[in-house]
Structure formats: C-alpha cells, structure tokens
Scaffold this motif. Structure first.
Motif, PDB file in Angstrom:
ATOM      1  N   PHE A   1      -0.387  -1.317  -0.958  1.00  0.00           N
ATOM      2  CA  PHE A   1      -1.667  -0.634  -0.771  1.00  0.00           C
ATOM      3  C   PHE A   1      -1.785   0.564  -1.699  1.00  0.00           C
ATOM      4  CE2 PHE A   1      -4.096   2.414   2.129  1.00  0.00           C
ATOM      5  CZ  PHE A   1      -5.329   2.004   1.643  1.00  0.00           C
ATOM      6  N   LEU A   2      -0.780   1.455  -1.657  1.00  0.00           N
ATOM      7  CA  LEU A   2      -0.848   2.682  -2.444  1.00  0.00           C
ATOM      8  C   LEU A   2      -0.588   2.427  -3.924  1.00  0.00           C
ATOM      9  CD1 LEU A   2       1.129   5.026  -0.025  1.00  0.00           C
ATOM     10  CD2 LEU A   2      -1.342   4.716  -0.178  1.00  0.00           C
ATOM     11  N   GLY A   3       0.434   1.634  -4.216  1.00  0.00           N
ATOM     12  CA  GLY A   3       0.843   1.431  -5.602  1.00  0.00           C
ATOM     13  C   GLY A   3      -0.164   0.666  -6.424  1.00  0.00           C
ATOM     14  N   ILE A   4      -0.680  -0.438  -5.886  1.00  0.00           N
ATOM     15  CA  ILE A   4      -1.613  -1.257  -6.653  1.00  0.00           C
ATOM     16  C   ILE A   4      -2.951  -0.538  -6.821  1.00  0.00           C
ATOM     17  CG2 ILE A   4      -2.947  -3.394  -6.627  1.00  0.00           C
ATOM     18  CD1 ILE A   4      -0.556  -4.784  -5.459  1.00  0.00           C
ATOM     19  N   ALA A   5      -3.418   0.112  -5.764  1.00  0.00           N
ATOM     20  CA  ALA A   5      -4.667   0.866  -5.886  1.00  0.00           C
ATOM     21  C   ALA A   5      -4.538   1.935  -6.971  1.00  0.00           C
ATOM     22  CB  ALA A   5      -5.019   1.513  -4.549  1.00  0.00           C
ATOM     23  N   GLY A   6      -3.403   2.611  -7.020  1.00  0.00           N
ATOM     24  CA  GLY A   6      -3.178   3.617  -8.052  1.00  0.00           C
ATOM     25  C   GLY A   6      -3.085   3.017  -9.433  1.00  0.00           C
ATOM     26  N   ALA A   7      -2.422   1.863  -9.548  1.00  0.00           N
ATOM     27  CA  ALA A   7      -2.309   1.206 -10.853  1.00  0.00           C
ATOM     28  C   ALA A   7      -3.677   0.808 -11.379  1.00  0.00           C
ATOM     29  CB  ALA A   7      -1.405  -0.023 -10.735  1.00  0.00           C
ATOM     30  N   ILE A   8      -4.545   0.314 -10.496  1.00  0.00           N
ATOM     31  CA  ILE A   8      -5.901  -0.062 -10.928  1.00  0.00           C
ATOM     32  C   ILE A   8      -6.697   1.182 -11.306  1.00  0.00           C
ATOM     33  CG2 ILE A   8      -8.085  -1.069 -10.154  1.00  0.00           C
ATOM     34  CD1 ILE A   8      -6.422  -2.942  -8.368  1.00  0.00           C
ATOM     35  N   ALA A   9      -6.554   2.258 -10.542  1.00  0.00           N
ATOM     36  CA  ALA A   9      -7.296   3.487 -10.836  1.00  0.00           C
ATOM     37  C   ALA A   9      -6.967   4.027 -12.217  1.00  0.00           C
ATOM     38  CB  ALA A   9      -6.994   4.538  -9.771  1.00  0.00           C
ATOM     39  N   LEU A  10      -5.692   3.940 -12.620  1.00  0.00           N
ATOM     40  CA  LEU A  10      -5.255   4.530 -13.884  1.00  0.00           C
ATOM     41  C   LEU A  10      -5.197   3.527 -15.035  1.00  0.00           C
ATOM     42  CD1 LEU A  10      -2.364   6.836 -12.593  1.00  0.00           C
ATOM     43  CD2 LEU A  10      -4.755   7.442 -13.050  1.00  0.00           C
ATOM     44  N   GLN A  11      -4.939   2.241 -14.717  1.00  0.00           N
ATOM     45  CA  GLN A  11      -4.732   1.251 -15.777  1.00  0.00           C
ATOM     46  C   GLN A  11      -5.760   0.126 -15.772  1.00  0.00           C
ATOM     47  OE1 GLN A  11      -0.802   0.222 -14.590  1.00  0.00           O
ATOM     48  NE2 GLN A  11      -0.132   2.351 -14.782  1.00  0.00           N
ATOM     49  N   GLY A  12      -6.666   0.159 -14.801  1.00  0.00           N
ATOM     50  CA  GLY A  12      -7.750  -0.802 -14.783  1.00  0.00           C
ATOM     51  C   GLY A  12      -7.292  -2.250 -14.703  1.00  0.00           C
TER      52      GLY A  12
ATOM     53  N   PHE B   1      -4.735  -4.515 -12.021  1.00  0.00           N
ATOM     54  CA  PHE B   1      -5.179  -5.595 -11.143  1.00  0.00           C
ATOM     55  C   PHE B   1      -4.341  -6.860 -11.331  1.00  0.00           C
ATOM     56  CE2 PHE B   1      -8.411  -8.949  -9.984  1.00  0.00           C
ATOM     57  CZ  PHE B   1      -8.370  -8.689  -8.621  1.00  0.00           C
ATOM     58  N   LEU B   2      -3.651  -6.975 -12.447  1.00  0.00           N
ATOM     59  CA  LEU B   2      -2.812  -8.150 -12.680  1.00  0.00           C
ATOM     60  C   LEU B   2      -1.690  -8.253 -11.646  1.00  0.00           C
ATOM     61  CD1 LEU B   2      -2.553  -8.177 -16.582  1.00  0.00           C
ATOM     62  CD2 LEU B   2      -3.869  -9.708 -15.128  1.00  0.00           C
ATOM     63  N   TYR B   3      -1.259  -7.119 -11.093  1.00  0.00           N
ATOM     64  CA  TYR B   3      -0.265  -7.172 -10.014  1.00  0.00           C
ATOM     65  C   TYR B   3      -0.818  -7.947  -8.820  1.00  0.00           C
ATOM     66  CZ  TYR B   3       2.632  -3.642 -12.323  1.00  0.00           C
ATOM     67  OH  TYR B   3       3.436  -2.963 -13.202  1.00  0.00           O
TER      68      TYR B   3
ATOM     69  N   THR C   1      -8.429  -4.197  -3.027  1.00  0.00           N
ATOM     70  CA  THR C   1      -7.766  -3.145  -3.810  1.00  0.00           C
ATOM     71  C   THR C   1      -8.451  -2.930  -5.158  1.00  0.00           C
ATOM     72  OG1 THR C   1      -6.164  -4.695  -4.804  1.00  0.00           O
ATOM     73  CG2 THR C   1      -5.527  -3.604  -2.741  1.00  0.00           C
ATOM     74  N   LEU C   2      -9.161  -3.956  -5.649  1.00  0.00           N
ATOM     75  CA  LEU C   2      -9.893  -3.795  -6.911  1.00  0.00           C
ATOM     76  C   LEU C   2     -10.960  -2.710  -6.761  1.00  0.00           C
ATOM     77  CD1 LEU C   2     -10.543  -4.845  -9.805  1.00  0.00           C
ATOM     78  CD2 LEU C   2     -12.161  -6.419  -8.725  1.00  0.00           C
ATOM     79  N   VAL C   3     -11.714  -2.788  -5.675  1.00  0.00           N
ATOM     80  CA  VAL C   3     -12.762  -1.795  -5.439  1.00  0.00           C
ATOM     81  C   VAL C   3     -12.155  -0.439  -5.103  1.00  0.00           C
ATOM     82  CG1 VAL C   3     -14.729  -1.191  -3.970  1.00  0.00           C
ATOM     83  CG2 VAL C   3     -14.389  -3.562  -4.687  1.00  0.00           C
ATOM     84  N   ILE C   4     -11.105  -0.433  -4.283  1.00  0.00           N
ATOM     85  CA  ILE C   4     -10.463   0.833  -3.920  1.00  0.00           C
ATOM     86  C   ILE C   4      -9.891   1.516  -5.153  1.00  0.00           C
ATOM     87  CG2 ILE C   4      -8.530   1.851  -2.643  1.00  0.00           C
ATOM     88  CD1 ILE C   4      -8.974  -0.316  -0.527  1.00  0.00           C
TER      89      ILE C   4
END
Length: 546
Positions: A73-84, A88-90, A305-308
């Motif tokens: 929850f925390l890690g993937i949302a953060g990865a998308i926020a910073l790396q777009g 999301f590939l995770y 998580t994509l939207v978050i």
C-alpha cells in the motif's frame, strides 16, 4: 511487497494518539474474534489449515489479506507518486504473478498436498532429504519476508505514531511480535484467516474511499489527475507518464528491472505462506475459486493505487513527499492527511499496522507448520509423532520464530530492508517454483534433481544478493549518499544487479534438469499415482499420513 525502512524523525503529521487508538481498537477487536472462532481442541489440520473449512470466497479474501501488506500500500503508492509509469509496473507484476499461481499451481497443489509445500515436493521422491531441503527453502523465504515486515513495523512508527528513537521503535517491534504470536497460539490458521479477511476488507475499503475522494477533486477525470501530477512535478514532467523514468537510465537498470520482474512474477507461485492457503479449502474447485477471488481483489486494489499514487503526486507534491520521514512511503499517509485531516490519517495508519499484523501472523503459521510437520514429525520422528505432540511443537516454533523475528527486526530497523522482500521472492522463484513444476509435470523428475534445484537455487540467490549493490558499495551518484546495507567503507560487491532473479531462476531450473538426468532413480508407478491425485485429489490425506 516492497518494504523500505523509514528513519526516525521528529516531525510527524496528524494526531499520534488517534493513530495509536485506532491501532489498539483493531487489535482488541480482532483478538476477540480470534478467541471466539478458535474455541476447542486443535488438531494439526486445524492448526495449519483451519480444518480446510473455508469457502473459496473466504479464502480468496484471506489470500488478498495475506498478500497485500502495508508495504504494498505505502510503497507502491509512493513509487507511482514519484516515478509514475515505472512505479505502476510493480502493480502489474504482482497481478500477473497470480495468473501463474492460478494456471499452474493452485489446484494441483491443493490436490497433492495436505499441510505444507514439502508434502507435494516429497510425494514421489525420497521423503527425508527432500523434506529437509524444502523446509530449508521455505524457512529462508518466510524468515526474510517476516524480518522485512517486522523491521518495517519499527520504521513506520516515525511517521504514523510520532515516535522516534531506537528504544521506542524496538518496543513497537516487540509489541507487533507479541500480538502476532498471540494470534497464532490462540487461533491457529482459523483465527489468522479471519484476521486476514477483516484486514483485506478494511484496506481495500480505505483505498477505495481515497480513490473516490481524489477523483472527485478532478471531476472524476483520470486525464485531469495525470495533468495535475505532471504539473506538480516539473522535474519529471511528461516523463512521469512514460516508461523509463526510473529503469531506463542505463543498460544495467533496464536489465535489473527484467530481473526484478522475473522474481516477482514467478516468485508468488512459490511463496510458502501463499501455497499453504490452498489447503484451507475442502476441494480443488474451491482452491480455483479462491485464487479467482484473490485475483479480482488484488487486481482491483492495485488499480486503486494508480489513482492514490498520482493523487499524492498532484495534491501533496514530490517535494513534500521526499522531505517527509520515509520519503516515498509517506505518500499515501500524506495524501490521507491532505484529504481528510487527522481522522482519515488515523484510519489509514491503523490499517497500515493492521496489515503488518495479518501478514506476519500468516508467515508465522507457515514457519511453525514447516518446522513441526516437515522437520519434527516427518523427518525426525519419521511420521510417528502424535497430533498433540506436533501441535505442541508448532506452538513452540511459533514462539521461537516470533522471538527471532522480533530480534532480527530490531537489528535491521536502521537498515534498508527492501532487499529482504526481493530476496524472499528471488529464493521462492529460484528454489521452490522449479521443484514444484517439475514434481507436478515431469514424470522423469527424481530426488537428486529436487535437491540440486532447491539447494542450487537457494544458494545462488543468497550468494548473489550478498555480493550485490544492495548489501555493499551502492552510492547515489548525485547526492553521494550510501544506499547499501553496510557502511560506505565496506565494499565487496561484484554482482551488478540489485535482484538475482535473472541468474538464480534459470540456475534453479537448470540444476533440476541436470540433477535428474544424471541419476537413474525413476518410479513410474509413484508418478502415475501422483498424477491421478494431482488431478482428482483422491486419497491425498491417507498418502501423506503414510
């Protein structure tokens, strides 16, 4: 699945007292449920599999609860926020992994085994050496996965509860360990499964609420949300919506991403705590149904998580995320605070800790079952131990395993523990999956092939991780900050990739073939018997007991 340790910090967001209150409320409520559903004497089957009394729907929800950790929850949302796009590939990798589990493993594992992964791997081979090898691999995967969760629990304290300092984090790790062992000792698999179901519903509901809230701010337009995220991150710009922002910089990073993807996609079908969940349903049809439910729930969660993630990038911004304790891992909590203030942050933080409790309880069940059933009963007692003795040993193993996990989490709390999760997946894909597939589908497969595959895949994965940049010698080229586990002064890495999957997975498969072809052992009748059982499930309990 990815856990990055968050350092202690003095600045927090929200109301720590509210966060702790919600966490305590969840623990008290779930312990009450565990006590209620787990009354009565426990047999080995009830301890390990809940008496195979769960429906496919219930088990599917529990699998989602077991699989979706706070780190996801925390890690993937953060990865998308910073790396777009690259972040999301995770999510895509984790979802695709379940197709492997559904198509190749779920039904056949349920039909052939009874309690643990070793039941399947040793079915038509020499029992004692194969069980010892399978148990070694299962314990290695479970321990590193468990250690990452425990260490992550200590790290999350900084942001979510406003607690800093080594002693305070150690205390939280110990509390998580104690509650985890209580779930297992009191409830066994039945109680743990109910905790996982409750946690899955809460986590998915919280993610859905945040998703709806974020989309509402942009007129329920994804393109509007993406545009806002791009505008808020001028450094990345339009690259946020394209592949390559993180993994396209050099040839090594591109290869490393392929290696990581292999480990994630193939490792899920070899995770012992996931495989054990297939035995909690009464029929193979329910096993298939449980994985179908898990796919829908897990897939839906990762879409949320994509939207978050992009919502955090747009509403919070990369500067605030990077400045917060935990950096990328702070994205979802900061978004919750931005949307609903302290109350919503309190709910999100409470659920984050709840997910850790549910995941570590499931892992503890697996380690105790592996030790008591595979090593104590089948190897040391040659299958002659009584169920009462086996359950007693399982409970002792849960206590010892919990203590080891707490101690390891305390030692690792100041280190980057993301590699521990990657190691768990790499070991599962390198040692467990080749042997599982060969056992189920290759009639020529024999004991030497199993031993070479398990020990070879396990040793290769561990060895390459030890000599990889995640342990020593990894420095940020821009900031000069040490990113490895060990101090900057220590550097013995020679393997260039962060994840060993690209090498260790083919090694595990290849050694299984070489070991098999160099041995004359072959029991055609036993293979035929296993083939019938894997397709029908007929007589599996009697065969395992024998």
């Amino acid at each position: 699945m990815f856990t990055a340790l968050m350092p202690a910090a003095d600045n927090t967001v929200g109301n720590p007292a509210l966060n702790i209150g919600i966490f305590v409320l969840f623990v008290v409520a779930t312990l009450g449920i565990v006590i209620k559903v787990s009354a009565g004497k426990k047999t080995a089957g009830e301890m390990y599999t809940g008496g195979a009394a769960f429906s496919g729907k219930q088990n599917g929800i529990a699998i989602a609860g077991d699989y979706l950790s706070a780190a996801s929850f925390l890690g993937i949302a953060g990865a998308i926020a910073l790396q777009g796009y690259d972040g999301f590939l995770y999510s895509i990798g984790f979802l695709v992994a379940w197709l492997v589990a559904l198509l190749l493993v779920a039904e056949l594992m349920r039909n052939t085994g009874r309690f643990t992964m070793a039941d399947v791997l040793s079915y038509r081979l020499k029992q004692r050496p194969v069980r010892m090898a399978a148990a070694s691999s299962a314990l290695a995967v479970s321990f590193f996965y468990l250690l990452a969760q425990m260490a992550g629990a200590g790290g999350l304290v900084s942001l979510l509860l406003g607690i800093s300092g080594s002693a305070a984090q150690n205390l939280v790790i110990a509390v998580v360990g104690v509650v985890m062992v209580m779930y297992v000792m009191i409830g066994g698999m039945k109680g743990t499964t109910w905790v996982q179901m409750i946690k899955a519903v809460l986590l998915i509901a919280a993610a859905a609420i945040m998703t709806f809230w974020v989309l509402g701010k942009y007129g329920f337009s994804l393109s509007g949300l993406f545009d806002a995220a791009v505008k808020e991150n001028p450094k990345a710009g339009e690259k946020l919506l394209e592949p390559g922002l993180k993994y396209g910089k050099t040839t090594t990073t591109k290869i490393d991403f392929i290696s990581l993807s292999l480990a994630l996609v193939l490792g899920t079908a070899g995770l012992p705590h996931v495989l054990q969940r297939f035995y909690t349903v009464p029929t193979s049809r329910q096993a298939r149904k449980s994985v179908e439910w898990a796919i829908w729930l897990i897939g839906g969660f990762y879409l949320l998580t994509l939207v978050i993630g992009f919502g955090a990038g747009a509403l919070v911004g990369p500067e605030k995320i990077n400045a917060a304790p935990g950096k990328a891992n702070a994205a979802a909590p900061l978004l919750a605070y931005e949307l609903g203030g302290s109350p919503l942050l309190g709910i999100v933080s409470g659920i984050a800790f709840a997910t850790i409790l549910a995941v570590v309880a499931g892992l503890t069940i697996t380690t105790s079952a592996t030790f008591a059933h595979d090593l104590y009963n089948q190897v040391w007692k040659r299958g002659q131990a009584s169920q009462e003795d086996e359950v007693k040993v399982a409970r002792i193993a849960a206590l010892v395993g919990g203590a080891i996990a707490v101690g390891g989490g305390m030692l690792a709390k100041d280190q980057n523990v993301a590699f521990l999760v990657a190691l768990a997946f790499a070991v599962a894909a390198s040692a467990n999956l080749p042997t599982i597939l060969y056992s189920l589908f290759w009639k020529r497969f024999n004991t030497r092939g199993a031993l070479w595959s398990i020990y070879g895949g396990l040793g290769t994965a561990l060895g390459l991780i030890i000599f990889s940049p995640v342990v020593s010698g990894k420095v940020d080229p821009v900031t000069g900050k040490n990113l490895a586990m060990l101090p900057e002064s220590i550097d013995f890495q020679w393997f260039p990739l962060d994840n060993p999957g690209l090498i260790s997975i083919p090694v595990g498969f290849a050694l299984g073939i070489i070991g098999t072809l160099t041995s004359k052992e072959y029991d055609e009748a036993k293979h035929a018997e296993m083939e019938v059982r894997s397709l029908t499930g007929h007589g599996v309990a009697e065969a395992i007991d024998h």
